[in-house]
Write an enzyme that holds these catalytic residues in place. Sequence first.
Site, PDB file in Angstrom:
ATOM      1  N   HIS A 327       0.826  -1.221   0.000  1.00 28.11           N
ATOM      2  CA  HIS A 327       0.000   0.000   0.000  1.00 28.11           C
ATOM      3  C   HIS A 327       0.851   1.259   0.000  1.00 28.11           C
ATOM      4  O   HIS A 327       2.071   1.231   0.209  1.00 28.11           O
ATOM      5  CB  HIS A 327      -0.952   0.011   1.204  1.00 28.11           C
ATOM      6  CG  HIS A 327      -0.259   0.041   2.537  1.00 28.11           C
ATOM      7  ND1 HIS A 327       0.346   1.160   3.047  1.00 28.11           N
ATOM      8  CD2 HIS A 327      -0.106  -0.937   3.477  1.00 28.11           C
ATOM      9  CE1 HIS A 327       0.850   0.901   4.236  1.00 28.11           C
ATOM     10  NE2 HIS A 327       0.592  -0.383   4.523  1.00 28.11           N
ATOM     11  N   CYS A 345       3.448  -4.690   6.648  1.00 24.68           N
ATOM     12  CA  CYS A 345       3.039  -4.442   5.268  1.00 24.68           C
ATOM     13  C   CYS A 345       4.235  -3.971   4.437  1.00 24.68           C
ATOM     14  O   CYS A 345       5.289  -3.615   4.978  1.00 24.68           O
ATOM     15  CB  CYS A 345       1.937  -3.387   5.217  1.00 24.68           C
ATOM     16  SG  CYS A 345       0.358  -3.935   5.896  1.00 24.68           S
TER      17      CYS A 345
END
Length: 420
Positions: A327, A345
């Site tokens: 992301h 992440c």
Amino acid sequence: MSHTPRSRTAVGCTLLAVALTTAVPGCSSDGNPLSATPYDASDQIAFNAPSGEGKKADPDKPLEVTSEGSDGRITDVTAIDATGRYVAGELSADGARWHSTEPLAADAHYTVRVSTEDEDGAPGRRVLTFHTGKPTTKKTLDVTFGPKTGTYGVGQPITAELNKPVKDAAQRAVVERALKVTSKPAAQGAWHWVDDKKLHYRPKEYWPANATIQVRSNLENIKIGDRLWGGKAKSLKITTGDSVIAVTDAAAHSMTVYKDGEEIKQIPVTTGKPGFDTRNGVKVVLGKEYFVRMRSATVGISEGSSDSYDLPVYYATRVTWSGEYVHAAPWSVGSQGSANVSHGCTGMSTDNAQWFFENIREGDLVQVVNSAGQSMEPFGNGFGDWNLAWENWRTGSALVAGKPDASDPADRARLRPQSV
């Protein structure tokens, strides 16, 4: 027996000497009895299935075909029902008996074609049709295939969800044999039982790019176990797009994206910091979300602690159900390409995240290497199917477990994941 293949052959060849252009039953134009018109083998072949009006065969019993007498043998048997399902069977070495090796369907119409030959090699044939009866009481095993119809990446597994558990190995074999997967171009693959109610199917290698994959069930009205019969299942058709594989090197803080084997982009990234290391291994893209609100409490981090967070996140591509994404992370641009500072992440600039979001699809592959994190689980947290070596994947099949692979031994020894 009433047929006279030897006298038929002799007469045919005599006539053939007089007029070569005359079509003669029992002997081909080249005198080869194997290419002759088959004789009627009705009196030579016996079945255990009733064929009279109103009579129905018991689907619980195997179909048997036998050769009567000593001057002939069975050479081939084909049994097929009205829906196009073939029945697997086994022919004895002496050609005296053929029997089915998988269950017949209930309430089905079958056509059985039997090929024979006599002691002179002349071919014979008998065709039989019969119906099977309905089971008196039954429970239905239904199958739901996934994913939904659409276009996916080359890493997308096929799933089969059962409405009832199947634990017995023999019953699993019946179920698995009836679940058919075909692809164009062709790809060698196998089912793997994830648990008693779920199977995954994947090829040995990734799916071919731009392939068409069709999935169907032949279980309807097939007996699986005591009072358990196969139910209807909706078939599935999906396609694959280009082969897109993104490889993140956590130690180099870089992601390299490949399309159909060619490098198309390198992206500076940051991955999980110590204690929150990103999982190593191959992950399949599960979906894309333009906006996600990420809260640390959802992954067990206490609010108010030094690691807590509550952030709006854009261009989020999910790779695990537990919350691992690729992301946009504009707050860590200074560390991207040089340090790992995330909570697991893979973060990148907003521009790069938008490019990745727009060029990746569900079923594409994201592989992480050189992270200090644990390895991606094969099942339960997304699709980690590709983290099992092919020989280990095959052990999860009720049909091929323990059987040798026909491919090259060096190829079998190769483990996944592999670097691209």
